[in-house]
Design an enzyme around this catalytic site. Structure first.
Site, PDB file in Angstrom:
ATOM      1  CB  CYS A   7      -0.942  -0.006   1.206  1.00 30.64           C
ATOM      2  SG  CYS A   7      -2.389  -1.079   0.990  1.00 30.64           S
ATOM      3  CG  HIS A  99       2.055 -10.372  -3.967  1.00 35.34           C
ATOM      4  ND1 HIS A  99       1.728 -10.324  -2.623  1.00 35.34           N
ATOM      5  CD2 HIS A  99       3.108 -11.226  -4.064  1.00 35.34           C
ATOM      6  CE1 HIS A  99       2.553 -11.112  -1.947  1.00 35.34           C
ATOM      7  NE2 HIS A  99       3.390 -11.689  -2.796  1.00 35.34           N
TER       8      HIS A  99
HETATM    9  P1  5GP Z   1       5.625 -13.211  -1.063  1.00 37.78           P
HETATM   10  O1  5GP Z   1       6.820 -13.719  -0.295  1.00 37.78           O
HETATM   11  O2  5GP Z   1       4.642 -12.537  -0.114  1.00 37.78           O
HETATM   12  O3  5GP Z   1       4.985 -14.196  -1.971  1.00 37.78           O
HETATM   13  O4  5GP Z   1       6.184 -12.089  -2.037  1.00 37.78           O
HETATM   14  C1  5GP Z   1       6.563 -10.831  -1.586  1.00 37.78           C
HETATM   15  C2  5GP Z   1       7.600 -10.307  -2.556  1.00 37.78           C
HETATM   16  O5  5GP Z   1       7.715  -8.924  -2.345  1.00 37.78           O
HETATM   17  C3  5GP Z   1       8.995 -10.902  -2.368  1.00 37.78           C
HETATM   18  O6  5GP Z   1       9.415 -11.546  -3.571  1.00 37.78           O
HETATM   19  C4  5GP Z   1       9.864  -9.704  -1.992  1.00 37.78           C
HETATM   20  O7  5GP Z   1      11.148  -9.755  -2.588  1.00 37.78           O
HETATM   21  C5  5GP Z   1       9.053  -8.536  -2.523  1.00 37.78           C
HETATM   22  N1  5GP Z   1       9.223  -7.311  -1.774  1.00 37.78           N
HETATM   23  C6  5GP Z   1       9.207  -7.168  -0.408  1.00 37.78           C
HETATM   24  N2  5GP Z   1       9.375  -5.873  -0.080  1.00 37.78           N
HETATM   25  C7  5GP Z   1       9.484  -5.191  -1.262  1.00 37.78           C
HETATM   26  C8  5GP Z   1       9.677  -3.803  -1.553  1.00 37.78           C
HETATM   27  O8  5GP Z   1       9.767  -2.940  -0.683  1.00 37.78           O
HETATM   28  N3  5GP Z   1       9.758  -3.477  -2.877  1.00 37.78           N
HETATM   29  C9  5GP Z   1       9.651  -4.407  -3.879  1.00 37.78           C
HETATM   30  N4  5GP Z   1       9.755  -3.967  -5.145  1.00 37.78           N
HETATM   31  N5  5GP Z   1       9.473  -5.722  -3.625  1.00 37.78           N
HETATM   32  C10 5GP Z   1       9.386  -6.104  -2.330  1.00 37.78           C
HETATM   33 ZN    ZN Z   2      -1.765  -3.280   1.225  1.00 38.94          ZN
END
Ligand code: 5GP
Ligand code: ZN
Length: 113
Positions: A7, A99
């Site tokens: 967000c 996402h």
């Molecule tokens: P999840 O682990 O929830 O499936 O994916 C979250 C993704 O968000 C991870 O691949 C992580 O590298 C990415 N991520 C986390 N914080 C940030 C951020 O501040 N900026 C960006 N561009 N990606 C982020």
């Molecule tokens: Zn959010």
């Protein structure tokens, strides 16, 4: 200020490398890429994950997937890519804002770990 990282990215409070945006969704490069191309497609409305979305959100969900399919070739993924959404901590979810990961640019293993 929301304590949700995504967000905050949507609000422009955290910088990101945006690759697609419209009124309902945003796509930006993953800060810690797991493949040569690793883009996150997110709804601008906050949902913790797919489990929080309802039938009323199906048009938004379809829009997200449709945009992924249309944008992927232009992101260098014309040869193939993977779309994945981690739902819940056991599945590897670390950011609680729904996402889709879009990954490619190398051969991907299956099944994933
Ligand atoms: P999840 O682990 O929830 O499936 O994916 C979250 C993704 O968000 C991870 O691949 C992580 O590298 C990415 N991520 C986390 N914080 C940030 C951020 O501040 N900026 C960006 N561009 N990606 C982020
Ligand atoms: Zn959010």
């Amino acid at each position: 200020m929301s304590d949700c990282i995504f967000c905050q990215i949507i609000a422009g409070q955290i910088p990101s490398v945006k690759v697609y945006e419209d009124e309902r969704i945003l796509a930006f490069r993953d800060v810690n890429p797991a493949a040569p191309v690793h883009v996150l497609f997110i709804p601008k409305r906050h949902f913790a994950n797919l489990g929080e979305m309802t039938p009323a959100d199906q048009e938004l969900l379809g829009h997200l997937l449709n945009v992924i399919g249309r944008e992927a070739p232009g992101l260098g993924l014309a040869d193939g890519y993977r779309v994945v959404s981690n739902c819940g901590e056991p599945a590897g979810q670390t950011v609680g804002h729904m996402h889709f990961h879009v990954l490619g640019g190398r051969d991907l293993l299956w099944p994933p770990g």
